[in-house]
Design an enzyme around this catalytic site. Structure first.
Site, mmCIF file in Angstrom:
data_model
loop_
_atom_site.group_PDB
_atom_site.id
_atom_site.type_symbol
_atom_site.label_atom_id
_atom_site.label_comp_id
_atom_site.label_asym_id
_atom_site.label_seq_id
_atom_site.Cartn_x
_atom_site.Cartn_y
_atom_site.Cartn_z
ATOM 1 N N ASP A 113 0.846 -1.193 0.000
ATOM 2 C CA ASP A 113 0.000 0.000 0.000
ATOM 3 C C ASP A 113 0.888 1.253 0.000
ATOM 4 O O ASP A 113 1.811 1.372 0.827
ATOM 5 C CB ASP A 113 -0.912 0.006 1.226
ATOM 6 C CG ASP A 113 -1.968 1.100 1.148
ATOM 7 O OD1 ASP A 113 -3.042 0.830 0.579
ATOM 8 O OD2 ASP A 113 -1.719 2.212 1.649
ATOM 9 N N ASN A 141 -2.844 12.942 -3.889
ATOM 10 C CA ASN A 141 -3.997 13.365 -4.680
ATOM 11 C C ASN A 141 -4.494 14.753 -4.277
ATOM 12 O O ASN A 141 -4.802 15.591 -5.122
ATOM 13 C CB ASN A 141 -5.144 12.354 -4.536
ATOM 14 C CG ASN A 141 -5.014 11.180 -5.496
ATOM 15 O OD1 ASN A 141 -4.388 11.287 -6.542
ATOM 16 N ND2 ASN A 141 -5.590 10.044 -5.123
ATOM 17 N N HIS A 201 -5.419 14.413 -9.117
ATOM 18 C CA HIS A 201 -5.578 12.989 -9.444
ATOM 19 C C HIS A 201 -4.760 12.567 -10.661
ATOM 20 O O HIS A 201 -4.377 11.395 -10.763
ATOM 21 C CB HIS A 201 -7.059 12.671 -9.679
ATOM 22 C CG HIS A 201 -7.876 12.706 -8.428
ATOM 23 N ND1 HIS A 201 -7.894 11.681 -7.519
ATOM 24 C CD2 HIS A 201 -8.680 13.678 -7.912
ATOM 25 C CE1 HIS A 201 -8.692 11.979 -6.502
ATOM 26 N NE2 HIS A 201 -9.181 13.193 -6.719
ATOM 27 N N ASP A 206 -2.418 9.445 -10.559
ATOM 28 C CA ASP A 206 -2.422 8.340 -11.521
ATOM 29 C C ASP A 206 -1.008 8.040 -12.001
ATOM 30 O O ASP A 206 -0.635 6.870 -12.179
ATOM 31 C CB ASP A 206 -3.309 8.682 -12.720
ATOM 32 C CG ASP A 206 -4.793 8.663 -12.368
ATOM 33 O OD1 ASP A 206 -5.136 8.148 -11.287
ATOM 34 O OD2 ASP A 206 -5.595 9.167 -13.183
ATOM 35 N N GLU A 224 -4.836 2.511 -4.063
ATOM 36 C CA GLU A 224 -3.366 2.542 -4.070
ATOM 37 C C GLU A 224 -2.776 1.254 -3.511
ATOM 38 O O GLU A 224 -1.593 1.207 -3.158
ATOM 39 C CB GLU A 224 -2.851 3.738 -3.259
ATOM 40 C CG GLU A 224 -3.078 3.652 -1.755
ATOM 41 C CD GLU A 224 -4.441 4.184 -1.314
ATOM 42 O OE1 GLU A 224 -4.566 4.572 -0.140
ATOM 43 O OE2 GLU A 224 -5.369 4.231 -2.133
#
Length: 367
Positions: free
Chosen positions: A239, A247, A252, A256, A282
């Site tokens: 994670d 973010n 975002h 990404d 994530e």
């Protein structure tokens, strides 16, 4: 001079084999290994050549026959990924000619197939520079002319009679048939590729190109049930730390890019046999087959250090990224426990400071 009915029957048999082969590939071999597909392609090519010889085409008022055994060599030359397969197909068809008896004509037929195979291998050298249509045109005309000229020079019919009486009829018919079969196979091939890509897209995460959660669970079930072997494997949940802040701070689109970069680093630093998937958000999950817990911890630790040491650069902005991981081994837990214990180990890594790898044992969770 040419028995048209026998020519049509011979051509129909090749077309039928192409149709059945296309159905076989699309329905049953989409997920088959490349080795199995290549083996089957070669077997079908050799079988097609043998069938064509078995149902030979007679010349009127003569015992002399010819056939369409060159067509499978043409097909393999156009569609095989490895030039060696062309030689195997041609040589195999040449040897198949000997099953009808060893004679001067059979030996000439074997040499003919070897020459056609060599021509196909040479043609493949030029393919990268040509469009698909130019490849087809070059291959069809080259293979057909070489086949006709070889038979004219070394066949049982005199050179003059062959060129004057047979070639004007046989060559155009063979070229038209070659184009028809190549067109059929090209169309079937594109259908096969489209279906394969559709199935593959259903198993892959569109952003990271890793396996998605559904595909992971399918692999996990196979490994847990022993379908993929009885060797123990290690499961790792990974994670990205503080990803929500990335973010919120950078947007975002940048988030990404971070996911794509971490995904690429996972793939680059793991083995080809390891299964890497995006579990959600994530979070990633990795199956490390045939791997001890010590080796698994070392591998994930190495990746963690690599990710931490190389910030993700987006628009000249360096974003430090770390991740936490939880591991568990299949030989210490049941399949149901394994997912939970690895996830619990990940939770422990997050709660105890992040940017660390924790391994779950049957007694306790330890770093």
């Amino acid at each position: 001079m040419v028995n048209v009915k026998e020519f049509i029957m011979n051509a129909s048999l090749l077309i039928a084999i192409v149709s059945v082969s296309g159905l076989l590939y699309k329905q049953f071999l989409v997920n088959a290994s490349p080795r199995l597909k290549n083996t089957l392609l070669l077997a079908l090519a050799i079988f097609s050549g043998w069938i064509s010889m078995f149902f030979g085409i007679h010349l009127d008022n003569s015992e002399v026959i010819f056939d369409l055994r060159f067509v499978p060599v043409l097909v393999v030359a156009l569609f095989a990924k490895n030039a060696f397969f062309i030689f195997v197909a041609g040589f195999g068809i040449g040897l198949a000619r000997l099953t009808f008896g060893i004679s001067e004509a059979a030996i000439v037929g074997l040499y003919n197939m070897i020459v056609l195979s060599a021509a196909g291998m040479v043609l493949q050298l030029f393919f990268p520079r040509l469009t698909r249509m130019k490849r087809i045109l070059l291959s069809v005309f080259t293979v057909n002319f070489i086949n006709v000229l070889f038979v004219a020079f070394f066949g049982v019919i005199s050179f003059v009679d062959y060129l004057s009486l047979i070639m004007p009829i046989v060559l155009p018919m063979n070229i038209l048939l070659s184009f028809l079969i190549v067109w059929m196979i090209n169309d079937l091939y594109h259908e096969y590729v489209s279906k394969r890509n559709l199935i593959e897209s259903a198993r892959k995460d569109p952003l990271t190109k890793l396996y998605n959660r559904r595909a992971f669970m399918n692999y996990f079930q196979k490994f847990s049930s022993g379908e993929r072997g009885d060797e123990p494997f290690v499961l790792a949940f990974i994670d990205i730390d503080y990803f929500k802040q990335v973010n919120d701070t950078y947007g975002h689109i940048v988030g990404d890019h971070v996911l794509q970069t971490v995904s690429a680093r996972l793939l680059h630093n793991l083995r080809s046999i390891d299964i890497v998937a995006r579990y959600g958000g994530e979070e990633f999950v990795v199956i490390l087959p045939d791997c001890t817990k010590e080796n698994a911890i070392e591998a994930i630790e190495r990746i963690r250090e690599t990710v931490a040491a190389q910030p993700v650069c987006v628009n000249n902005i360096e974003i430090p990224i770390t991740f936490s991981a939880g591991l568990a081994a299949s030989n210490e837990f049941t399949a149901e426990q394994l997912l939970k214990r690895a996830d619990d180990a990940l939770y422990e890594a997050k709660q105890s400071g992040r940017n660390k790898v924790i391994y779950a044992t049957a007694e306790a969770i330890c770093s």
